[in-house]
Design a protein around this motif. Structure first.
Motif, PDB file in Angstrom:
ATOM      1  N   ILE A   1      14.553 -12.445   6.795  1.00 42.93           N
ATOM      2  CA  ILE A   1      14.558 -10.983   6.705  1.00 42.93           C
ATOM      3  C   ILE A   1      13.126 -10.511   6.943  1.00 42.93           C
ATOM      4  CG2 ILE A   1      14.909  -8.999   5.189  1.00 42.93           C
ATOM      5  CD1 ILE A   1      17.142 -10.492   3.853  1.00 42.93           C
ATOM      6  N   PRO A   2      12.865  -9.777   8.026  1.00 43.28           N
ATOM      7  CA  PRO A   2      11.489  -9.352   8.328  1.00 43.28           C
ATOM      8  C   PRO A   2      10.887  -8.529   7.189  1.00 43.28           C
ATOM      9  CG  PRO A   2      12.958  -8.938  10.184  1.00 43.28           C
ATOM     10  CD  PRO A   2      13.836  -9.300   9.027  1.00 43.28           C
ATOM     11  N   TRP A   3       9.581  -8.679   7.013  1.00 40.07           N
ATOM     12  CA  TRP A   3       8.833  -7.960   5.979  1.00 40.07           C
ATOM     13  C   TRP A   3       7.632  -7.316   6.652  1.00 40.07           C
ATOM     14  CZ3 TRP A   3      11.608  -8.705   1.583  1.00 40.07           C
ATOM     15  CH2 TRP A   3      11.130  -8.141   0.400  1.00 40.07           C
ATOM     16  N   PRO A   4       7.135  -6.204   6.136  1.00 42.54           N
ATOM     17  CA  PRO A   4       5.941  -5.607   6.758  1.00 42.54           C
ATOM     18  C   PRO A   4       4.784  -6.612   6.831  1.00 42.54           C
ATOM     19  CG  PRO A   4       6.918  -4.071   5.198  1.00 42.54           C
ATOM     20  CD  PRO A   4       7.651  -5.367   5.023  1.00 42.54           C
ATOM     21  N   ILE A   5       4.253  -6.823   8.017  1.00 45.50           N
ATOM     22  CA  ILE A   5       3.188  -7.806   8.234  1.00 45.50           C
ATOM     23  C   ILE A   5       1.938  -7.085   8.726  1.00 45.50           C
ATOM     24  CG2 ILE A   5       2.447  -9.771   9.639  1.00 45.50           C
ATOM     25  CD1 ILE A   5       5.249 -10.774   9.670  1.00 45.50           C
ATOM     26  N   THR A   6       0.794  -7.487   8.187  1.00 43.16           N
ATOM     27  CA  THR A   6      -0.483  -6.940   8.637  1.00 43.16           C
ATOM     28  C   THR A   6      -1.375  -8.093   9.090  1.00 43.16           C
ATOM     29  OG1 THR A   6      -1.519  -7.086   6.444  1.00 43.16           O
ATOM     30  CG2 THR A   6      -0.348  -5.051   6.967  1.00 43.16           C
ATOM     31  N   SER A   7      -2.346  -7.768   9.902  1.00 47.88           N
ATOM     32  CA  SER A   7      -3.398  -8.732  10.227  1.00 47.88           C
ATOM     33  C   SER A   7      -4.437  -8.674   9.102  1.00 47.88           C
ATOM     34  CB  SER A   7      -4.058  -8.358  11.555  1.00 47.88           C
ATOM     35  OG  SER A   7      -4.803  -7.150  11.401  1.00 47.88           O
ATOM     36  N   PRO A   8      -5.325  -9.648   9.012  1.00 43.11           N
ATOM     37  CA  PRO A   8      -6.382  -9.578   7.990  1.00 43.11           C
ATOM     38  C   PRO A   8      -7.206  -8.293   8.082  1.00 43.11           C
ATOM     39  CG  PRO A   8      -6.263 -11.798   8.862  1.00 43.11           C
ATOM     40  CD  PRO A   8      -5.342 -10.958   9.708  1.00 43.11           C
ATOM     41  N   ARG A   9      -7.460  -7.807   9.296  1.00 47.46           N
ATOM     42  CA  ARG A   9      -8.255  -6.588   9.458  1.00 47.46           C
ATOM     43  C   ARG A   9      -7.498  -5.356   8.959  1.00 47.46           C
ATOM     44  NH1 ARG A   9     -11.862  -6.951  14.520  1.00 47.46           N
ATOM     45  NH2 ARG A   9     -12.409  -8.686  13.159  1.00 47.46           N
ATOM     46  N   GLU A  10      -6.203  -5.291   9.288  1.00 47.44           N
ATOM     47  CA  GLU A  10      -5.388  -4.171   8.798  1.00 47.44           C
ATOM     48  C   GLU A  10      -5.267  -4.217   7.281  1.00 47.44           C
ATOM     49  OE1 GLU A  10      -2.363  -3.702  12.628  1.00 47.44           O
ATOM     50  OE2 GLU A  10      -1.950  -5.168  11.052  1.00 47.44           O
ATOM     51  N   MET A  11      -5.103  -5.422   6.736  1.00 44.45           N
ATOM     52  CA  MET A  11      -5.007  -5.575   5.290  1.00 44.45           C
ATOM     53  C   MET A  11      -6.284  -5.111   4.598  1.00 44.45           C
ATOM     54  SD  MET A  11      -6.265  -7.745   2.743  1.00 44.45           S
ATOM     55  CE  MET A  11      -6.900  -8.985   3.824  1.00 44.45           C
ATOM     56  N   ALA A  12      -7.436  -5.415   5.201  1.00 45.90           N
ATOM     57  CA  ALA A  12      -8.710  -4.994   4.630  1.00 45.90           C
ATOM     58  C   ALA A  12      -8.847  -3.473   4.649  1.00 45.90           C
ATOM     59  CB  ALA A  12      -9.860  -5.635   5.389  1.00 45.90           C
ATOM     60  N   SER A  13      -8.303  -2.835   5.684  1.00 52.06           N
ATOM     61  CA  SER A  13      -8.342  -1.380   5.748  1.00 52.06           C
ATOM     62  C   SER A  13      -7.476  -0.760   4.650  1.00 52.06           C
ATOM     63  CB  SER A  13      -7.868  -0.900   7.125  1.00 52.06           C
ATOM     64  OG  SER A  13      -8.776  -1.294   8.129  1.00 52.06           O
ATOM     65  N   VAL A  14      -6.348  -1.393   4.374  1.00 48.76           N
ATOM     66  CA  VAL A  14      -5.512  -0.934   3.261  1.00 48.76           C
ATOM     67  C   VAL A  14      -6.284  -1.051   1.953  1.00 48.76           C
ATOM     68  CG1 VAL A  14      -3.422  -1.400   1.922  1.00 48.76           C
ATOM     69  CG2 VAL A  14      -3.341  -1.463   4.416  1.00 48.76           C
ATOM     70  N   ALA A  15      -6.978  -2.162   1.768  1.00 43.30           N
ATOM     71  CA  ALA A  15      -7.771  -2.347   0.552  1.00 43.30           C
ATOM     72  C   ALA A  15      -8.851  -1.275   0.427  1.00 43.30           C
ATOM     73  CB  ALA A  15      -8.410  -3.738   0.557  1.00 43.30           C
ATOM     74  N   ALA A  16      -9.461  -0.909   1.563  1.00 43.75           N
ATOM     75  CA  ALA A  16     -10.524   0.099   1.547  1.00 43.75           C
ATOM     76  C   ALA A  16      -9.999   1.471   1.156  1.00 43.75           C
ATOM     77  CB  ALA A  16     -11.191   0.163   2.914  1.00 43.75           C
ATOM     78  N   SER A  17      -8.699   1.698   1.320  1.00 46.82           N
ATOM     79  CA  SER A  17      -8.133   3.013   1.006  1.00 46.82           C
ATOM     80  C   SER A  17      -7.497   3.078  -0.379  1.00 46.82           C
ATOM     81  CB  SER A  17      -7.074   3.388   2.056  1.00 46.82           C
ATOM     82  OG  SER A  17      -5.913   2.600   1.899  1.00 46.82           O
ATOM     83  N   LEU A  18      -7.608   1.991  -1.157  1.00 46.63           N
ATOM     84  CA  LEU A  18      -7.053   2.015  -2.511  1.00 46.63           C
ATOM     85  C   LEU A  18      -7.756   3.065  -3.358  1.00 46.63           C
ATOM     86  CD1 LEU A  18      -6.714  -1.780  -3.400  1.00 46.63           C
ATOM     87  CD2 LEU A  18      -4.845  -0.132  -3.168  1.00 46.63           C
ATOM     88  N   GLN A  19      -7.000   3.678  -4.240  1.00 44.30           N
ATOM     89  CA  GLN A  19      -7.591   4.633  -5.163  1.00 44.30           C
ATOM     90  C   GLN A  19      -8.553   3.909  -6.110  1.00 44.30           C
ATOM     91  OE1 GLN A  19      -3.878   5.762  -6.880  1.00 44.30           O
ATOM     92  NE2 GLN A  19      -3.585   7.524  -5.557  1.00 44.30           N
ATOM     93  N   PRO A  20      -9.592   4.583  -6.571  1.00 47.68           N
ATOM     94  CA  PRO A  20     -10.524   3.955  -7.512  1.00 47.68           C
ATOM     95  C   PRO A  20      -9.787   3.445  -8.746  1.00 47.68           C
ATOM     96  CG  PRO A  20     -11.426   6.009  -6.691  1.00 47.68           C
ATOM     97  CD  PRO A  20     -10.011   5.952  -6.194  1.00 47.68           C
ATOM     98  N   GLY A  21     -10.140   2.252  -9.159  1.00 45.14           N
ATOM     99  CA  GLY A  21      -9.530   1.689 -10.358  1.00 45.14           C
ATOM    100  C   GLY A  21      -8.230   0.950 -10.122  1.00 45.14           C
ATOM    101  N   LYS A  22      -7.697   1.008  -8.897  1.00 48.01           N
ATOM    102  CA  LYS A  22      -6.460   0.295  -8.588  1.00 48.01           C
ATOM    103  C   LYS A  22      -6.798  -1.088  -8.035  1.00 48.01           C
ATOM    104  CE  LYS A  22      -4.491   3.831 -10.028  1.00 48.01           C
ATOM    105  NZ  LYS A  22      -4.111   3.794 -11.451  1.00 48.01           N
ATOM    106  N   ARG A  23      -5.949  -2.037  -8.353  1.00 47.68           N
ATOM    107  CA  ARG A  23      -6.257  -3.419  -8.013  1.00 47.68           C
ATOM    108  C   ARG A  23      -5.250  -3.993  -7.018  1.00 47.68           C
ATOM    109  NH1 ARG A  23      -9.812  -6.713  -9.937  1.00 47.68           N
ATOM    110  NH2 ARG A  23     -10.337  -5.209 -11.556  1.00 47.68           N
TER     111      ARG A  23
END
Length: 266
Positions: free
Chosen positions: A86-108
């Motif tokens: 069953i396909p799942w949303p897949i990101t590259s390491p670079r896309e994943m890092a961009s998601v991390a950069a957009s996390l709200q402060p204090g979120k892990r």
């Protein structure tokens, strides 16, 4: 941003890999390491491979379950080297890092790394919002876990330096409610499954892939705390309605016992 990232190693067999991961993390400014049921740790071989990053090992948390590792995390990514039924949303390491950069402060964010010989199980991957895939040579795709952590950690560091930002998971605006943490989401899934069984939509003896697909649906949306509470309230209302209907049916049957014609023949 790097302080918001947790590296989670699951059932690591070789302690040297734990030490090498600690070194990779310290190289890139990461400090939160959580180890789930390692075969050997602490261990002198881990210290030797850490090469000066023993402070990461000393502060690492060792836990018995993935639930403990994720208890205060709001976004979970699983590393995966293979496609899924069953396909799942897949990101590259670079896309994943961009998601991390957009996390709200204090979120892990937690990033999961599996066993040396077989990676993450399907159940563990089903706990993840996204899967991250490192685009290795398809003719030789096996990657040591420490090398995989190094690639991921490098992209996270670059994103933090460049202040990279994409819309996910904030959808182009500051969100008004905190994201639900992993424990809140998991409790909702447990409640949902029990309710689906209660209304006979889910057959526990033949579940097929229903809960997997529902997990994909909800995790893809990255729900916030209010959205999870709304779902839990909706499910509770269903539970009460079904229980009330069942009670009325039982009371009706008690008040109107079957006639002789309705009684079964012995």
């Amino acid at each position: 941003m790097l302080d918001q990232i947790r590296i989670v190693m699951i059932q690591t067999t070789h302690p040297g890999n734990i030490g090498a991961v600690a070194r990779a993390m310290k190289n890139m400014g990461l400090n939160d390491l959580c180890i789930v049921s390692p075969k050997r740790f602490p261990d002198p071989e881990a210290d030797a491979r850490a090469s000066g990053a023993t402070d990461i090992l000393e502060s690492a948390r060792v836990v018995a379950s993935l639930d403990e590792a994720l208890e205060d995390c709001h976004f979970v990514v699983g590393t995966s080297a293979r496609g899924r039924h069953i396909p799942w949303p897949i990101t590259s390491p670079r896309e994943m890092a961009s998601v991390a950069a957009s996390l709200q402060p204090g979120k892990r964010m937690a990033i999961l790394f599996g066993r040396e010989d077989r990676g993450l199980t399907n159940d563990e991957l089903h706990r993840c919002h996204h899967h991250v895939h490192i685009p290795t040579n398809p003719d030789f795709s096996s990657l040591n876990v420490a090398a995989a952590v190094q690639v991921i950690a490098y992209e996270l560091r670059v994103a933090s330096i460049e202040s990279a930002s994409v819309t996910a998971p904030q959808w182009g605006t500051d969100w008004d409610i905190d994201l639900a943490d992993a424990r809140e989401v998991e409790l909702m899934f447990e409640h949902l499954e029990k309710t689906l069984v209660q209304v006979e939509f889910l057959d526990p003896n033949n579940p097929r892939q229903l809960m997997t697909r529902l997990r994909r649906l909800f995790l893809r949306s990255v729900p916030d705390k209010v959205e999870i509470n709304v779902m839990r309230g909706f499910l509770t209302a269903i539970n009460k309605t079904v229980a009330s209907f069942s009670s009325k049916q039982t009371l009706s049957n008690d008040q109107h016992p079957p006639s002789d014609k309705e009684k079964p023949h012995v």
